[in-house]
Design a protein around this motif. Structure first.
Motif, PDB file in Angstrom:
ATOM      1  N   GLY A 167       0.818  -1.212   0.000  1.00 48.48           N
ATOM      2  CA  GLY A 167       0.000   0.000   0.000  1.00 48.48           C
ATOM      3  C   GLY A 167       0.850   1.259   0.000  1.00 48.48           C
ATOM      4  O   GLY A 167       0.485   2.267  -0.610  1.00 48.48           O
ATOM      5  N   GLY A 168       1.998   1.204   0.656  1.00 48.32           N
ATOM      6  CA  GLY A 168       2.911   2.345   0.653  1.00 48.32           C
ATOM      7  C   GLY A 168       3.460   2.616  -0.738  1.00 48.32           C
ATOM      8  O   GLY A 168       3.596   3.773  -1.153  1.00 48.32           O
ATOM      9  N   VAL A 169       3.757   1.561  -1.478  1.00 47.17           N
ATOM     10  CA  VAL A 169       4.232   1.729  -2.854  1.00 47.17           C
ATOM     11  C   VAL A 169       3.098   2.307  -3.706  1.00 47.17           C
ATOM     12  O   VAL A 169       3.320   3.201  -4.518  1.00 47.17           O
ATOM     13  CB  VAL A 169       4.756   0.398  -3.439  1.00 47.17           C
ATOM     14  N   TYR A 170       1.880   1.812  -3.492  1.00 49.68           N
ATOM     15  CA  TYR A 170       0.720   2.354  -4.211  1.00 49.68           C
ATOM     16  C   TYR A 170       0.577   3.853  -3.924  1.00 49.68           C
ATOM     17  O   TYR A 170       0.383   4.653  -4.850  1.00 49.68           O
ATOM     18  CB  TYR A 170      -0.553   1.605  -3.799  1.00 49.68           C
ATOM     19  N   GLY A 171       0.713   4.243  -2.667  1.00 54.03           N
ATOM     20  CA  GLY A 171       0.642   5.658  -2.300  1.00 54.03           C
ATOM     21  C   GLY A 171       1.727   6.470  -2.982  1.00 54.03           C
ATOM     22  O   GLY A 171       1.479   7.582  -3.446  1.00 54.03           O
ATOM     23  N   TYR A 172       2.927   5.914  -3.060  1.00 53.39           N
ATOM     24  CA  TYR A 172       4.021   6.592  -3.752  1.00 53.39           C
ATOM     25  C   TYR A 172       3.656   6.834  -5.213  1.00 53.39           C
ATOM     26  O   TYR A 172       3.827   7.932  -5.740  1.00 53.39           O
ATOM     27  CB  TYR A 172       5.322   5.773  -3.660  1.00 53.39           C
ATOM     28  N   MET A 221       0.746   7.003  -6.625  1.00 56.74           N
ATOM     29  CA  MET A 221      -0.356   7.949  -6.798  1.00 56.74           C
ATOM     30  C   MET A 221       0.082   9.395  -6.555  1.00 56.74           C
ATOM     31  O   MET A 221      -0.541  10.312  -7.068  1.00 56.74           O
ATOM     32  CB  MET A 221      -1.541   7.571  -5.906  1.00 56.74           C
ATOM     33  N   GLN A 222       1.158   9.616  -5.819  1.00 55.55           N
ATOM     34  CA  GLN A 222       1.659  10.983  -5.614  1.00 55.55           C
ATOM     35  C   GLN A 222       2.872  11.288  -6.489  1.00 55.55           C
ATOM     36  O   GLN A 222       3.473  12.352  -6.374  1.00 55.55           O
ATOM     37  CB  GLN A 222       1.978  11.232  -4.133  1.00 55.55           C
ATOM     38  N   SER A 223       3.193  10.389  -7.402  1.00 47.24           N
ATOM     39  CA  SER A 223       4.398  10.532  -8.214  1.00 47.24           C
ATOM     40  C   SER A 223       4.323  11.645  -9.246  1.00 47.24           C
ATOM     41  O   SER A 223       5.343  12.056  -9.783  1.00 47.24           O
ATOM     42  CB  SER A 223       4.706   9.214  -8.938  1.00 47.24           C
ATOM     43  N   GLY A 224       3.128  12.089  -9.551  1.00 51.93           N
ATOM     44  CA  GLY A 224       2.970  13.095 -10.598  1.00 51.93           C
ATOM     45  C   GLY A 224       2.485  12.515 -11.911  1.00 51.93           C
ATOM     46  O   GLY A 224       2.086  13.262 -12.810  1.00 51.93           O
ATOM     47  N   VAL A 233      -1.918   5.922 -15.173  1.00 53.52           N
ATOM     48  CA  VAL A 233      -1.534   4.824 -14.286  1.00 53.52           C
ATOM     49  C   VAL A 233      -2.616   3.753 -14.279  1.00 53.52           C
ATOM     50  O   VAL A 233      -2.326   2.554 -14.392  1.00 53.52           O
ATOM     51  CB  VAL A 233      -1.255   5.340 -12.857  1.00 53.52           C
ATOM     52  N   ASN A 234      -3.868   4.159 -14.168  1.00 50.46           N
ATOM     53  CA  ASN A 234      -4.953   3.183 -14.125  1.00 50.46           C
ATOM     54  C   ASN A 234      -5.114   2.435 -15.441  1.00 50.46           C
ATOM     55  O   ASN A 234      -5.489   1.259 -15.439  1.00 50.46           O
ATOM     56  CB  ASN A 234      -6.259   3.850 -13.697  1.00 50.46           C
ATOM     57  N   LEU A 235      -4.839   3.091 -16.568  1.00 54.48           N
ATOM     58  CA  LEU A 235      -4.848   2.365 -17.845  1.00 54.48           C
ATOM     59  C   LEU A 235      -3.745   1.308 -17.860  1.00 54.48           C
ATOM     60  O   LEU A 235      -3.963   0.178 -18.318  1.00 54.48           O
ATOM     61  CB  LEU A 235      -4.683   3.334 -19.020  1.00 54.48           C
ATOM     62  N   ALA A 236      -2.578   1.660 -17.366  1.00 54.06           N
ATOM     63  CA  ALA A 236      -1.487   0.680 -17.280  1.00 54.06           C
ATOM     64  C   ALA A 236      -1.869  -0.456 -16.331  1.00 54.06           C
ATOM     65  O   ALA A 236      -1.648  -1.636 -16.646  1.00 54.06           O
ATOM     66  CB  ALA A 236      -0.191   1.354 -16.829  1.00 54.06           C
ATOM     67  N   GLU A 243      13.018  10.546 -17.310  1.00 57.04           N
ATOM     68  CA  GLU A 243      13.644   9.460 -16.545  1.00 57.04           C
ATOM     69  C   GLU A 243      12.792   9.098 -15.338  1.00 57.04           C
ATOM     70  O   GLU A 243      12.516   7.922 -15.082  1.00 57.04           O
ATOM     71  CB  GLU A 243      15.046   9.871 -16.085  1.00 57.04           C
ATOM     72  N   ARG A 244      12.402  10.107 -14.571  1.00 55.80           N
ATOM     73  CA  ARG A 244      11.619   9.865 -13.357  1.00 55.80           C
ATOM     74  C   ARG A 244      10.258   9.246 -13.675  1.00 55.80           C
ATOM     75  O   ARG A 244       9.805   8.311 -13.000  1.00 55.80           O
ATOM     76  CB  ARG A 244      11.446  11.193 -12.603  1.00 55.80           C
ATOM     77  N   GLU A 245       9.608   9.757 -14.714  1.00 53.23           N
ATOM     78  CA  GLU A 245       8.310   9.200 -15.087  1.00 53.23           C
ATOM     79  C   GLU A 245       8.429   7.731 -15.480  1.00 53.23           C
ATOM     80  O   GLU A 245       7.589   6.909 -15.097  1.00 53.23           O
ATOM     81  CB  GLU A 245       7.700   9.977 -16.256  1.00 53.23           C
ATOM     82  N   LEU A 246       9.470   7.387 -16.214  1.00 53.53           N
ATOM     83  CA  LEU A 246       9.628   6.007 -16.652  1.00 53.53           C
ATOM     84  C   LEU A 246       9.915   5.082 -15.474  1.00 53.53           C
ATOM     85  O   LEU A 246       9.376   3.976 -15.399  1.00 53.53           O
ATOM     86  CB  LEU A 246      10.716   5.884 -17.719  1.00 53.53           C
ATOM     87  N   VAL A 247      10.725   5.535 -14.550  1.00 57.69           N
ATOM     88  CA  VAL A 247      10.982   4.734 -13.350  1.00 57.69           C
ATOM     89  C   VAL A 247       9.698   4.587 -12.544  1.00 57.69           C
ATOM     90  O   VAL A 247       9.338   3.482 -12.116  1.00 57.69           O
ATOM     91  CB  VAL A 247      12.124   5.344 -12.511  1.00 57.69           C
ATOM     92  N   ASP A 248       8.973   5.686 -12.344  1.00 52.04           N
ATOM     93  CA  ASP A 248       7.723   5.621 -11.580  1.00 52.04           C
ATOM     94  C   ASP A 248       6.686   4.737 -12.270  1.00 52.04           C
ATOM     95  O   ASP A 248       5.984   3.968 -11.612  1.00 52.04           O
ATOM     96  CB  ASP A 248       7.161   7.023 -11.343  1.00 52.04           C
ATOM     97  N   LEU A 249       6.601   4.821 -13.594  1.00 50.78           N
ATOM     98  CA  LEU A 249       5.675   3.969 -14.331  1.00 50.78           C
ATOM     99  C   LEU A 249       6.068   2.497 -14.188  1.00 50.78           C
ATOM    100  O   LEU A 249       5.206   1.625 -14.014  1.00 50.78           O
ATOM    101  CB  LEU A 249       5.639   4.382 -15.808  1.00 50.78           C
ATOM    102  N   THR A 250       7.349   2.220 -14.210  1.00 54.53           N
ATOM    103  CA  THR A 250       7.823   0.840 -14.060  1.00 54.53           C
ATOM    104  C   THR A 250       7.542   0.330 -12.649  1.00 54.53           C
ATOM    105  O   THR A 250       7.181  -0.840 -12.471  1.00 54.53           O
ATOM    106  CB  THR A 250       9.316   0.736 -14.420  1.00 54.53           C
ATOM    107  N   ILE A 251       7.670   1.194 -11.661  1.00 52.18           N
ATOM    108  CA  ILE A 251       7.291   0.817 -10.292  1.00 52.18           C
ATOM    109  C   ILE A 251       5.800   0.488 -10.255  1.00 52.18           C
ATOM    110  O   ILE A 251       5.389  -0.520  -9.664  1.00 52.18           O
ATOM    111  CB  ILE A 251       7.646   1.941  -9.291  1.00 52.18           C
TER     112      ILE A 251
END
Length: 153
Positions: free
Chosen positions: A19-24, A26-29, A35-38, A118-126
């Protein structure tokens, strides 16, 4: 058939960590719809009924039209219904989810890098990795989709 374990009750600290990762995420930008489509595409690939129902509901509540949701599975044939970032996110979700088959080829990585920082791709991969974990938990322990619970009530 025996009832499976409720992992939230058996390992609450582990469930809270997910849940903490999910919260991260959702606040990633990253936009929630992206995100929900992915999440929906990952859940389609993994055939997770619980997550399919949840993400479909979330996307509908977020204003995404049913016609678009119906075409997520065939997004490559949906023309410009999905914008450039959505198409890139769906392609990345597919190659990362199928990592054992794809080995995430260089061309897939380069295509994603053209669209995401870079950050978006890492966050999307997470986010994609998290949904794969949630799918495996939900399938393994047979989480019941909300629609099934509502029908039974």
């Amino acid at each position: 058939m025996s009832e499976r374990l409720n992992y939230n009750h058996v390992a609450p600290a582990g469930a809270k960590a997910l849940g903490g990762v999910y919260g991260y995420v959702m606040q990633s930008g990253l936009p929630a719809t992206l995100v929900n489509l992915a999440y929906l595409r990952v859940s389609q690939i993994n055939n997770c009924a619980y997550c399919l129902a949840m993400h479909t509901r979330d996307l509908l509540n977020g204003g995404v039209k049913i016609e678009k949701l119906a075409l997520v599975q065939a997004w490559t044939e949906a023309g410009n219904l999905f914008d450039e970032r959505e198409r890139a996110a769906l392609a990345w979700a597919e190659t990362v989810t199928r990592v054992a088959e794809t080995n995430v080829p260089e061309e897939a990585y380069q295509a994603a890098r053209k669209v995401f920082t870079e950050r978006e791709l890492v966050d999307l991969t997470i986010a994609i990795s998290l949904m794969n974990a949630y799918n495996r938990m939900s399938i393994s322990f047979r989480n019941t989709p909300q629609a099934v619970l509502e029908k039974a009530a």
